[in-house]
Design a protein around this motif. Structure first.
Motif, PDB file in Angstrom:
ATOM      1  N   VAL A 290      -3.626   4.312  -4.419  1.00  0.00           N
ATOM      2  CA  VAL A 290      -2.539   3.733  -4.191  1.00  0.00           C
ATOM      3  C   VAL A 290      -3.400   2.319  -4.261  1.00  0.00           C
ATOM      4  O   VAL A 290      -2.608   1.241  -4.742  1.00  0.00           O
ATOM      5  CB  VAL A 290      -3.227   3.689  -2.553  1.00  0.00           C
ATOM      6  CG1 VAL A 290      -2.178   2.246  -1.741  1.00  0.00           C
ATOM      7  CG2 VAL A 290      -1.687   5.138  -2.168  1.00  0.00           C
ATOM      8  N   ARG A 291      -4.640   2.555  -4.014  1.00  0.00           N
ATOM      9  CA  ARG A 291      -5.508   1.112  -4.949  1.00  0.00           C
ATOM     10  C   ARG A 291      -5.338  -0.013  -6.625  1.00  0.00           C
ATOM     11  O   ARG A 291      -5.056  -1.053  -6.261  1.00  0.00           O
ATOM     12  CB  ARG A 291      -7.285   1.557  -4.560  1.00  0.00           C
ATOM     13  CG  ARG A 291      -7.845   0.461  -5.063  1.00  0.00           C
ATOM     14  CD  ARG A 291      -9.450   0.423  -4.994  1.00  0.00           C
ATOM     15  NE  ARG A 291      -9.720   1.997  -4.337  1.00  0.00           N
ATOM     16  CZ  ARG A 291     -10.888   2.006  -3.501  1.00  0.00           C
ATOM     17  NH1 ARG A 291     -12.212   1.556  -4.208  1.00  0.00           N
ATOM     18  NH2 ARG A 291     -10.816   3.063  -2.504  1.00  0.00           N
ATOM     19  N   ARG A 292      -4.422   1.256  -7.019  1.00  0.00           N
ATOM     20  CA  ARG A 292      -4.514   0.434  -8.821  1.00  0.00           C
ATOM     21  C   ARG A 292      -3.873   0.203  -8.829  1.00  0.00           C
ATOM     22  O   ARG A 292      -2.607  -0.649  -9.196  1.00  0.00           O
ATOM     23  CB  ARG A 292      -4.136   1.880  -9.356  1.00  0.00           C
ATOM     24  CG  ARG A 292      -6.127   2.485  -9.402  1.00  0.00           C
ATOM     25  CD  ARG A 292      -5.523   2.972 -10.834  1.00  0.00           C
ATOM     26  NE  ARG A 292      -4.846   4.123 -11.269  1.00  0.00           N
ATOM     27  CZ  ARG A 292      -4.582   5.612 -10.831  1.00  0.00           C
ATOM     28  NH1 ARG A 292      -6.646   5.084 -10.389  1.00  0.00           N
ATOM     29  NH2 ARG A 292      -3.872   6.331 -11.050  1.00  0.00           N
TER      30      ARG A 292
ATOM     31  N   PRO B 198     -11.687  -1.225   0.526  1.00  0.00           N
ATOM     32  CA  PRO B 198     -10.671  -0.594   0.743  1.00  0.00           C
ATOM     33  C   PRO B 198     -11.179   1.093   0.907  1.00  0.00           C
ATOM     34  O   PRO B 198     -11.543   1.434   0.972  1.00  0.00           O
ATOM     35  CB  PRO B 198     -10.157  -1.002  -0.378  1.00  0.00           C
ATOM     36  CG  PRO B 198     -10.851  -1.589  -1.373  1.00  0.00           C
ATOM     37  CD  PRO B 198     -12.474  -1.957  -0.690  1.00  0.00           C
ATOM     38  N   ARG B 199      -9.825   1.192   1.632  1.00  0.00           N
ATOM     39  CA  ARG B 199     -10.055   2.828   2.656  1.00  0.00           C
ATOM     40  C   ARG B 199      -9.188   3.551   2.009  1.00  0.00           C
ATOM     41  O   ARG B 199      -9.092   4.285   2.992  1.00  0.00           O
ATOM     42  CB  ARG B 199     -10.063   2.959   4.030  1.00  0.00           C
ATOM     43  CG  ARG B 199     -11.226   1.849   4.857  1.00  0.00           C
ATOM     44  CD  ARG B 199     -11.851   2.296   5.604  1.00  0.00           C
ATOM     45  NE  ARG B 199     -10.224   1.459   6.528  1.00  0.00           N
ATOM     46  CZ  ARG B 199     -10.143  -0.040   7.220  1.00  0.00           C
ATOM     47  NH1 ARG B 199     -11.646  -0.443   6.153  1.00  0.00           N
ATOM     48  NH2 ARG B 199      -9.357  -1.021   7.406  1.00  0.00           N
TER      49      ARG B 199
ATOM     50  N   VAL C  33       0.816  -0.800  -0.054  1.00  0.00           N
ATOM     51  CA  VAL C  33      -0.123  -0.311  -0.085  1.00  0.00           C
ATOM     52  C   VAL C  33       1.017   1.501   0.595  1.00  0.00           C
ATOM     53  O   VAL C  33       0.650   2.105   0.872  1.00  0.00           O
ATOM     54  CB  VAL C  33      -1.139   0.130   0.881  1.00  0.00           C
ATOM     55  CG1 VAL C  33      -2.190  -1.198   0.899  1.00  0.00           C
ATOM     56  CG2 VAL C  33      -0.033  -0.187   2.870  1.00  0.00           C
ATOM     57  N   SER C  34       1.990   1.117  -0.806  1.00  0.00           N
ATOM     58  CA  SER C  34       2.340   1.902  -0.737  1.00  0.00           C
ATOM     59  C   SER C  34       3.124   3.097   0.443  1.00  0.00           C
ATOM     60  O   SER C  34       3.087   4.458   0.102  1.00  0.00           O
ATOM     61  CB  SER C  34       1.986   3.180  -1.843  1.00  0.00           C
ATOM     62  OG  SER C  34       1.105   2.494  -2.802  1.00  0.00           O
ATOM     63  N   GLY C  35       3.100   2.153   0.934  1.00  0.00           N
ATOM     64  CA  GLY C  35       4.369   2.843   2.850  1.00  0.00           C
ATOM     65  C   GLY C  35       3.341   2.767   3.806  1.00  0.00           C
ATOM     66  O   GLY C  35       3.234   4.000   4.683  1.00  0.00           O
TER      67      GLY C  35
ATOM     68  N   LEU D 165      -7.742  -6.024   1.329  1.00  0.00           N
ATOM     69  CA  LEU D 165      -6.416  -6.920   0.610  1.00  0.00           C
ATOM     70  C   LEU D 165      -5.698  -8.055   0.579  1.00  0.00           C
ATOM     71  O   LEU D 165      -5.427  -8.886   0.478  1.00  0.00           O
ATOM     72  CB  LEU D 165      -5.391  -5.990   1.351  1.00  0.00           C
ATOM     73  CG  LEU D 165      -5.064  -4.652   1.748  1.00  0.00           C
ATOM     74  CD1 LEU D 165      -4.059  -4.250   2.695  1.00  0.00           C
ATOM     75  CD2 LEU D 165      -4.717  -4.080   0.126  1.00  0.00           C
ATOM     76  N   LYS D 166      -7.164  -8.747   1.152  1.00  0.00           N
ATOM     77  CA  LYS D 166      -6.715 -10.257   1.631  1.00  0.00           C
ATOM     78  C   LYS D 166      -6.703 -11.006   0.270  1.00  0.00           C
ATOM     79  O   LYS D 166      -5.743 -11.922   0.210  1.00  0.00           O
ATOM     80  CB  LYS D 166      -8.506 -10.735   1.929  1.00  0.00           C
ATOM     81  CG  LYS D 166      -8.501 -12.802   2.225  1.00  0.00           C
ATOM     82  CD  LYS D 166     -10.094 -12.814   3.067  1.00  0.00           C
ATOM     83  CE  LYS D 166     -11.275 -12.259   2.081  1.00  0.00           C
ATOM     84  NZ  LYS D 166     -11.005 -13.402   1.007  1.00  0.00           N
ATOM     85  N   ASP D 167      -7.609 -10.184  -0.938  1.00  0.00           N
ATOM     86  CA  ASP D 167      -7.555 -11.205  -2.072  1.00  0.00           C
ATOM     87  C   ASP D 167      -6.515 -10.605  -3.218  1.00  0.00           C
ATOM     88  O   ASP D 167      -6.462 -11.384  -4.501  1.00  0.00           O
ATOM     89  CB  ASP D 167      -8.394 -10.816  -3.002  1.00  0.00           C
ATOM     90  CG  ASP D 167     -10.253 -11.566  -2.105  1.00  0.00           C
ATOM     91  OD1 ASP D 167      -9.479 -12.888  -1.587  1.00  0.00           O
ATOM     92  OD2 ASP D 167     -10.974 -11.156  -1.666  1.00  0.00           O
ATOM     93  N   LYS D 168      -5.927  -9.539  -2.948  1.00  0.00           N
ATOM     94  CA  LYS D 168      -4.803  -8.839  -3.578  1.00  0.00           C
ATOM     95  C   LYS D 168      -3.632  -9.399  -3.042  1.00  0.00           C
ATOM     96  O   LYS D 168      -2.777  -9.531  -4.021  1.00  0.00           O
ATOM     97  CB  LYS D 168      -4.921  -6.863  -3.655  1.00  0.00           C
ATOM     98  CG  LYS D 168      -6.700  -7.246  -3.720  1.00  0.00           C
ATOM     99  CD  LYS D 168      -6.529  -5.183  -3.705  1.00  0.00           C
ATOM    100  CE  LYS D 168      -7.383  -4.522  -4.310  1.00  0.00           C
ATOM    101  NZ  LYS D 168      -8.141  -4.523  -5.708  1.00  0.00           N
TER     102      LYS D 168
END
Length: 671
Positions: A456-458, A450-451, A364-366, A376-379
């Motif tokens: 960041v999500r991408r 996702p919050r 998640v970029s830091g 984030l479970k599936d990512k």
């Protein structure tokens, strides 16, 4: 190959890696650094494994290698001692340390700087840290143990403050260094007291001398004082109340540092030292009671703070403080092998959780705030599954490593002759909190919507193999590591009690044997079932609040929430009492003392000197100089006739000669 005679190579190889980084690191490529430094620790692990296998074949199960005479007055050679206790420690330090080094090659791959300065410097510090930790656990005397003790303190300062351009990291490094120095002062004093009693600092000599000492039941004698001072050192290194405040701030360092410090190395040094000094603590029941009490209080205090923290690494940091409290509880009630057993199992699942947290942060970029995570479970499935295993293990779910060691601690607290039902009650409440805050972390991080922001999500992605493979190895360890310490009420057999039997030569004549005499299987089953129910209850409450309720419907925590969020205001209290009070306030007081007393005395002396100098100047001018000038005037006045006669002209001298001659002639003429 005789691995036992080569145990001195186990710490030396990581030291060579550190020296290599210091001298030539700037000239080496990142891939080569990533091969050399982890390889050094990996080679130490291979040597450790070979030495432990050969040690198991010895009837006496100990081996000593003395390299050279070091402190002859203390009978402390520079030598290494391998026995069942130190063998467990070197396997944990080198094994877990190797996995963390491998993980760091991926985590720190993007470390930038002129000629990748941060990369080689980081791995040099890691290798140096492992060297000092191995010296600590392999030392054959307290003096050499203290060298390793101070060395890991230095390296913790370097690693916690690794991002030196961040003020918070620099402050955290200084805080860790200063707080540990307080504990270390106690360690030194305790070591000197022990030397006064035993006449030596070598472990074998100390234990032999203590074997002839009586248990201090009548009061708090010199042995109790020595034990308490050594325990003070342990509270600093292993982050127990009141010296625990440095460890949560240590999260300012890179995540591999957090895993190395909090799982397998530095913070376990205090537990190891208590186990090594068990012969002393068995003779001091009052100090042992203090150890158990401080451990229980630390466990529940840190767990309560972890309930509401939002930084994923800080939750795990307070979890570490709490789990260390469990280890001290076990040592305090005389169950030293159980303390070491929990140290061993904890190394697997806590290293796994910290490295998993690093993988999440990497994805998640830091970002470290769990309120900006979720879904984030599936990512990142590998990270999720391995962290789930670690969370179940630390919560005490049956079949996983944490269940066996934590259940044994609770059972020993209940059944040991020097145990306490109050300590057991604190432990069971802490277990409930542990299950809750760990699954709060899991649900906030991996479940729900996702919050994080869209950018960041991408870019969310699973970590590279260099990071995920160590996670999988540690997850496997978190499952199987506890099966060598299964309670006898469940399974009885050599393998299933292998850990206790392995450590038996170190802790013979311990209180564990006395506890076995009062063993009640039905009570143990009941307590075991209660601890499992408590763990499941904690998970269930976390699920109800953080998975089944919307954020707006969750309980706010009331008045206690800000207290827990601000860590019971312990830092603020310490700032008031010690930083602003004793340090700055004391500095102000000393400044006033210096200004009004010291400077006043100096200024008074100066005034007196100036006044006296005026008197002496008057005396010198009017008396001494007056007499000198009067003498000069008299001499000058008397010199005029002589000056008239002594003119320096020849004709004057001739005239005076003639005049004198005439006077003489006239004198005799008249006669």
């Amino acid at each position: 190959m005789n691995f036992l005679e080569l145990i001195w190579l186990i710490p030396l190889i990581p030291l060579l890696g550190a020296v290599l980084m210091a001298l030539f690191g700037a000239r080496l490529s990142k891939p080569l650094i990533g091969l050399l430094c982890p390889g050094a620790v990996g080679l130490s692990f291979v040597l450790s494994l070979g030495a432990v296998v050969q040690l198991a074949g010895l009837p006496e199960r100990h081996h000593e290698v003395r390299l050279f005479e070091w402190l002859p007055w203390a009978k402390a050679d520079f030598g290494f001692w391998l026995d069942p206790l130190s063998s467990v420690m070197i396997l944990v330090v080198t094994g877990i340390g190797f996995l963390i080094h491998v993980y760091a090659t991926g985590y720190m791959a993007h470390e930038h700087g002129p000629r990748h300065g941060g990369f080689y410097r980081f791995f040099g510090y890691l290798n140096l840290f492992v060297f000092f930790m191995l010296v600590l656990v392999l030392a054959n005397n307290y003096a050499l143990l203290f060298v390793g003790w101070e060395g890991v303190g230095l390296c913790s300062y370097l690693l916690i403050g690794f991002y030196y351009h961040k003020k918070s990291a620099g402050d955290a490094g200084k805080k860790a260094f200063i707080v540990n120095r307080i504990g270390d002062a106690g360690f030194i004093l305790g070591m000197f007291l022990l030397f006064q009693v035993c006449g030596s600092l070598r472990f074998t000599d100390v234990n032999e001398a203590l074997a002839h000492q009586a248990v201090e039941t009548a009061g708090f004698g010199i042995l109790s004082a020595a034990a308490l001072l050594l325990f003070t050192g342990a509270t600093g290194k292993s982050a127990q109340v009141p010296l625990f405040v440095w460890l949560p701030d240590a999260m300012e360092g890179p995540t591999p540092v957090s895993a190395l410090i909090h799982a397998a190395t530095m913070v376990t040094a205090g537990v190891y030292m208590l186990a090594r000094a068990s012969a002393l603590f068995r003779l001091t029941p009052e100090t042992s009671a203090i150890v158990a009490g401080v451990g229980a209080f630390t466990a529940i205090l840190a767990a309560s703070i972890g309930l509401v923290q939002n930084d994923i690494k800080r939750v795990l940091a307070y979890s570490t403080v709490s789990q260390l409290g469990f280890m001290f509880m076990a040592a305090g009630v005389g169950a030293y092998w159980v303390a070491v057993f929990h140290l061993y199992t904890h190394a697997f699942f806590k290293a796994l959780l910290f490295l998993g947290a690093g993988s999440v942060i990497h994805a998640v970029s830091g970002e470290q705030d769990m309120r900006r995570m979720g879904g984030l479970k599936d990512k990142i499935p590998v990270t999720f599954r391995t962290m789930l295993i670690g969370s179940l293990a630390i919560a005490g779910i049956p079949g996983l490593a944490g269940f066996f060691s934590k259940d044994e601690i609770l059972w020993q607290a209940w059944s040991s002759p020097i145990g306490s039902k109050l300590v057991w009650a604190v432990g069971i409440i802490t277990a409930l909190m542990t299950a809750f805050y760990m699954f709060r972390l899991m649900f906030m991080t991996f479940y729900g919507e996702p919050r994080m922001d869209e950018h960041v999500r991408r870019h969310i992605h699973e970590s590279p193999p260099a990071m995920t493979i160590p996670l999988m190895v540690l997850a496997a360890g978190s499952i199987v590591a506890g099966w060598t310490g299964v309670p006898k009420a469940l399974l009885s057999g050599g393998f299933f009690q292998g850990f206790e039997h392995w450590l038996a030569p170190v802790f013979e004549h311990g209180h564990e044997a006395a506890a076995e005499a009062h063993h009640n299987v039905a009570t143990e089953y009941l307590l075991m079932a209660l601890s499992v129910m408590v763990a499941l209850t904690g998970i269930y409450i976390a699920r109800r609040i953080y998975l089944q309720r919307k954020e707006s419907e969750r309980p706010t925590g009331g008045a206690i929430y800000p207290v827990l969020l601000n860590k019971w205001y312990v830092d603020e209290l310490y700032d008031f009492l010690f930083v602003n009070g004793l340090s700055k306030g004391g500095g102000t007081l000393m400044s006033r003392f210096d200004q009004r007393i010291v400077d006043g005395g100096v200024n008074g002396a100066g005034w007196m000197t100036r006044t006296f100098s005026r008197v002496t100047m008057f005396w010198d001018q009017w008396v001494v100089d007056g007499l000198v000038n009067l003498s000069a005037y008299v001499v000058k006045s008397l010199s005029y006739p002589v000056r008239f006669v002594q003119s320096g002209f020849l004709h004057s001298y001739a005239l005076m000669f003639v005049f004198g001659l005439l006077v003489i002639i006239g004198y005799y003429w008249t006669r």
